[in-house]
Design a protein around this motif. Structure first.
Motif, short mmCIF file in Angstrom:
data_model
loop_
_atom_site.label_atom_id
_atom_site.label_comp_id
_atom_site.label_asym_id
_atom_site.label_seq_id
_atom_site.Cartn_x
_atom_site.Cartn_y
_atom_site.Cartn_z
N GLY A 281 0.47 -1.07 0.22
CA GLY A 281 0.22 0.10 0.40
C GLY A 281 0.94 1.32 0.43
N ILE A 282 0.62 2.61 -0.53
CA ILE A 282 1.11 3.82 0.08
C ILE A 282 0.41 4.87 0.66
CG2 ILE A 282 2.84 2.92 -2.30
CD1 ILE A 282 -0.54 5.58 -2.53
N GLN A 283 0.83 6.30 1.02
CA GLN A 283 0.20 6.50 1.88
C GLN A 283 0.84 8.13 0.57
OE1 GLN A 283 1.18 7.32 6.21
NE2 GLN A 283 -0.74 6.18 6.45
N VAL A 284 -0.72 9.15 0.95
CA VAL A 284 -0.05 10.29 0.33
C VAL A 284 -0.21 11.33 1.19
CG1 VAL A 284 -0.44 12.03 -1.41
CG2 VAL A 284 -0.49 9.61 -1.77
N ARG A 285 0.77 11.93 1.84
CA ARG A 285 0.44 12.78 2.93
C ARG A 285 0.93 14.45 2.64
NH1 ARG A 285 4.50 8.37 5.95
NH2 ARG A 285 5.81 9.14 4.62
N TYR A 286 0.56 15.52 3.60
CA TYR A 286 0.23 16.97 3.39
C TYR A 286 1.35 16.60 4.08
CZ TYR A 286 0.17 21.67 4.57
OH TYR A 286 0.45 22.78 4.71
N ARG A 287 2.77 17.64 3.95
CA ARG A 287 3.73 17.37 4.61
C ARG A 287 4.00 19.65 5.12
NH1 ARG A 287 7.59 13.27 5.96
NH2 ARG A 287 8.51 15.00 7.63
N GLY A 288 3.29 20.08 4.96
CA GLY A 288 3.53 21.67 4.93
C GLY A 288 3.27 22.29 3.73
N GLN A 289 3.86 23.94 4.07
CA GLN A 289 4.44 24.60 3.44
C GLN A 289 5.45 26.09 3.47
OE1 GLN A 289 1.25 27.74 4.30
NE2 GLN A 289 -0.07 26.44 5.22
N ASN A 290 5.92 26.48 2.54
CA ASN A 290 6.84 27.53 3.20
C ASN A 290 5.97 29.05 2.39
OD1 ASN A 290 9.05 26.29 4.17
ND2 ASN A 290 10.00 25.59 2.51
N CYS A 291 6.69 29.87 2.71
CA CYS A 291 6.01 30.96 2.62
C CYS A 291 6.67 32.13 2.17
CB CYS A 291 5.53 32.21 3.89
SG CYS A 291 4.83 33.74 3.38
N PHE A 292 6.90 32.28 0.57
CA PHE A 292 7.82 33.19 0.39
C PHE A 292 7.49 34.70 -0.11
CE2 PHE A 292 8.27 28.25 -1.52
CZ PHE A 292 9.73 28.32 -0.66
N GLY A 293 6.44 35.36 0.21
CA GLY A 293 6.64 36.41 0.73
C GLY A 293 4.29 36.54 1.26
N GLU A 294 4.19 37.59 1.62
CA GLU A 294 3.12 37.70 2.76
C GLU A 294 2.26 38.81 1.24
OE1 GLU A 294 1.98 38.20 7.11
OE2 GLU A 294 4.52 38.71 6.79
N SER A 295 0.32 38.78 1.88
CA SER A 295 0.39 39.32 0.93
C SER A 295 -0.08 40.39 1.59
CB SER A 295 -1.78 38.73 0.55
OG SER A 295 -2.04 38.96 2.26
N ASP A 296 -0.78 41.23 0.50
CA ASP A 296 -1.13 42.20 0.82
C ASP A 296 -2.05 42.86 1.98
OD1 ASP A 296 1.06 43.05 -1.23
OD2 ASP A 296 -0.46 43.65 -2.89
N GLU A 297 -2.38 41.94 2.20
CA GLU A 297 -3.69 41.98 3.19
C GLU A 297 -2.92 43.18 4.45
OE1 GLU A 297 -6.44 41.17 3.25
OE2 GLU A 297 -6.29 39.93 1.58
N ILE A 298 -4.03 43.88 5.01
CA ILE A 298 -3.78 44.79 6.31
C ILE A 298 -2.90 44.03 7.67
CG2 ILE A 298 -4.97 46.75 8.06
CD1 ILE A 298 -6.56 47.54 5.21
N SER A 299 -3.73 42.35 7.59
CA SER A 299 -2.86 42.03 8.72
C SER A 299 -1.70 41.56 8.63
CB SER A 299 -4.14 40.69 9.41
OG SER A 299 -3.99 39.86 7.94
N ALA A 300 -1.37 41.70 10.28
CA ALA A 300 0.71 41.48 10.31
C ALA A 300 0.62 40.13 9.70
CB ALA A 300 0.72 41.83 12.01
N GLU A 301 -0.35 39.32 9.59
CA GLU A 301 -0.22 37.74 9.22
C GLU A 301 -0.92 37.26 8.13
OE1 GLU A 301 0.23 36.02 13.06
OE2 GLU A 301 2.63 35.80 13.02
N ASP A 302 -0.65 37.00 7.09
CA ASP A 302 -1.45 36.03 6.45
C ASP A 302 -2.14 34.05 7.35
OD1 ASP A 302 -1.26 37.38 4.49
OD2 ASP A 302 0.08 36.54 3.04
N GLU A 303 -2.91 34.41 6.93
CA GLU A 303 -3.81 33.46 8.19
C GLU A 303 -4.12 32.09 6.57
OE1 GLU A 303 -6.67 35.19 9.92
OE2 GLU A 303 -5.78 34.36 11.63
N THR A 304 -3.30 31.03 6.21
CA THR A 304 -3.36 29.58 5.16
C THR A 304 -4.27 28.80 5.11
OG1 THR A 304 -1.39 29.35 5.10
CG2 THR A 304 -2.18 31.51 3.53
N TYR A 305 -5.14 28.05 5.24
CA TYR A 305 -4.80 26.79 4.78
C TYR A 305 -5.27 26.26 3.37
CZ TYR A 305 -10.18 28.13 3.61
OH TYR A 305 -11.13 28.20 3.34
N ILE A 306 -5.05 24.64 3.35
CA ILE A 306 -4.65 24.08 2.26
C ILE A 306 -5.99 22.71 1.68
CG2 ILE A 306 -4.04 22.40 0.81
CD1 ILE A 306 -1.33 23.41 1.75
N VAL A 307 -7.12 22.47 0.87
CA VAL A 307 -7.58 22.21 0.74
C VAL A 307 -7.04 21.03 -0.62
CG1 VAL A 307 -10.57 21.41 -0.27
CG2 VAL A 307 -10.22 23.33 0.98
#
Length: 475
Positions: A281-307
């Motif tokens: 059998g095999i598993q496909v797994r999510y291992r994380g993300q890297n940010c290479f630049g924040e968006s232009d949003e006013i908030s101090a941090e981006d809040e990202t998620y993945i589907v």
């Protein structure tokens, strides 16, 4: 088919007045009537009258052989359809050598039918549970008759020189039905070479054939294995191995021109450049993300998620998993671990990855919308999937996506997402069994703090840029 006996009666030689031509004519006649019957066989005489006479005789001898064949077919048909004394059919030829040949063939056919009937009856007495015939005798050369309970007895007459004279074999249910579905004697497995036997573990039965083996259990039904996959499986211990019994016949793995047999606890794949590959059998797994630049949003941090949407062999097996919301900063690295799929390589055909930036929406709402977009895209790709010759099963999905690219699914996902959270980007990976196995064998790479062997392209929107990372491993 039986061969005609080499003798001539009422033989009319049109060159009887010329000994040399008569000899050549008779030689050609005998070659076609009793010899190789090879229409391309050259004359043994040099070009000239004798060679012409030989060819003339060969044509006439071929007519005699065909008369014998037709008489034999008529005789065996009569003999298999009727028991007891049989009145011969009228001879269709006027008196002469052709009539003699037809009559010889009919008598030989009747005799063969009688022997076949006797062979089947004798075998039925030797084998348990063969109590009552359930149908007529079928076949030619190899004959078979179905008996009670889906069993059958197979007989070869006249016997092949490679087999013993008593080439009579009992094939039990459910193997007989699957063997016939695969073409019987003229199909993939060829002729039987033994009776159905019980496997020592007490679970199954097995029948050996010329080109493969068929195993049956109550849980798996009757399934064949052949070629290099069969060889590997038997070397591993066959039914006693970790793989257990086969749960499929050998199937085409069309995405990469391979073959596969599925088993109770794993699969065996074959590709010409890899040989046989065993996969539990095999598993496909999510291992994380890297940010290479924040968006232009006013908030101090981006809040990202993945589907992450895994696409199975049917639209009902599309499954989407939402990662937790991460507070990310430019240059940040965010390892994670989430199993998206676990099972056979043939159970997943694609991975669709959608990255969102959270504002005020409900991530679960977008998961539902994204699943709808994936389904819509597969409907749009139906023609491309059908063109692969595989249909909707995963090989067809992987092939269609490999040809069409990520665009159709990405566009459908983008259209399906409503207002609220912001879409950063979508990427789609076709995942055929061979590519999954190659990924599982590959060493993990590392980018910043995240280990992976599968990564999205750079996903960018509103000044923000990210990558999502995955890995594939054996289980």
């Amino acid at each position: 088919m039986a061969m005609p006996r080499e003798h001539l009666t009422d033989f009319d030689n049109p060159h009887a007045d010329d000994p040399d031509l008569a000899e050549a004519y008779e030689a050609g006649y005998r070659e076609a009537a009793f010899g190789t019957h090879d229409a391309d066989k050259p004359s043994p005489f040099p070009a000239g009258p004798q060679s012409d006479a030989w060819k003339e005789g060969f044509v006439a001898g071929a007519r005699r052989f065909r008369a014998y064949q037709k008489g034999y077919a008529r005789g065996i048909t009569q003999g298999l359809q009727h028991e007891g004394t049989i009145d011969p059919m009228p001879n269709p030829h006027p008196p002469g050598d052709l009539a003699n040949a037809w009559g010889e063939g009919q008598q030989d056919g009747l005799l063969t039918a009688r022997v076949v009937r006797d062979d089947i009856a004798t075998k039925a007495l030797e084998i348990a549970h063969f109590d009552q015939p359930a149908g007529p005798i079928h076949g030619s050369g190899w004959y078979w008759q179905e008996w009670n309970g889906g069993r059958a007895i197979y007989v070869q007459r006249p016997a092949d020189h490679e087999l013993p004279p008593d080439a009579v074999f009992a094939v039990d249910a459910p193997i007989h039905a699957e063997y016939q579905r695969l073409g019987g004697v003229g199909g993939l497995l060829g002729r039987p070479v033994g009776d159905t036997e019980n496997v020592p573990d007490g679970r199954g039965t097995v029948s050996e054939f010329q080109n493969g083996t068929m195993y049956a259990t109550e849980a798996t039904g009757a399934r064949e294995v052949h070629g290099l996959i069969r060889q590997h499986w038997l070397e591993r211990g066959g039914p006693r191995s970790d793989l257990g019994y086969p749960t499929s016949n050998e199937l085409d793995e069309r995405a990469d021109h391979g073959k596969v047999n599925t088993f109770e606890r794993g699969d065996l794949y074959f590709w010409p450049d890899t040989g046989v590959v065993e996969v539990a059998g095999i598993q496909v797994r999510y291992r994380g993300q890297n940010c290479f630049g924040e968006s232009d949003e006013i908030s101090a941090e981006d809040e990202t998620y993945i589907v992450a949407s895994t696409v199975g062999p049917t639209q009902e097996t599309i499954k989407s998993t939402t990662t937790s919301i991460a507070d990310v900063n430019g240059g940040g690295s965010y390892p994670d671990f989430l199993v998206l799929y676990s099972g056979a390589p043939a159970g997943i055909g694609a991975l669709a990855v959608t990255m969102m930036e959270h504002d005020a929406g409900n991530p679960d709402q977008y998961r539902t919308q994204i699943e709808g977009g994936v389904r819509l895209a597969l409907n749009g790709l139906a023609g491309a999937i059908a063109a692969t010759g595989v249909g909707l099963p995963v090989s067809g999905i992987a092939l269609a996506l490999a040809n069409a690219g990520a665009g159709p699914i990405a566009n459908a996902i983008n259209s399906a997402i409503g207002s609220g959270d912001d879409l950063i980007g979508t990427d789609v990976f076709p995942l055929a069994p061979k590519s999954l196995i190659e990924l599982a064998r590959a060493e993990l790479q590392r980018e910043r703090d995240v280990e992976f062997n599968l990564a999205t392209k750079l996903l960018s929107a509103d000044g923000g840029s990210y990558k999502a990372y995955f890995d594939v491993d054996f289980v």
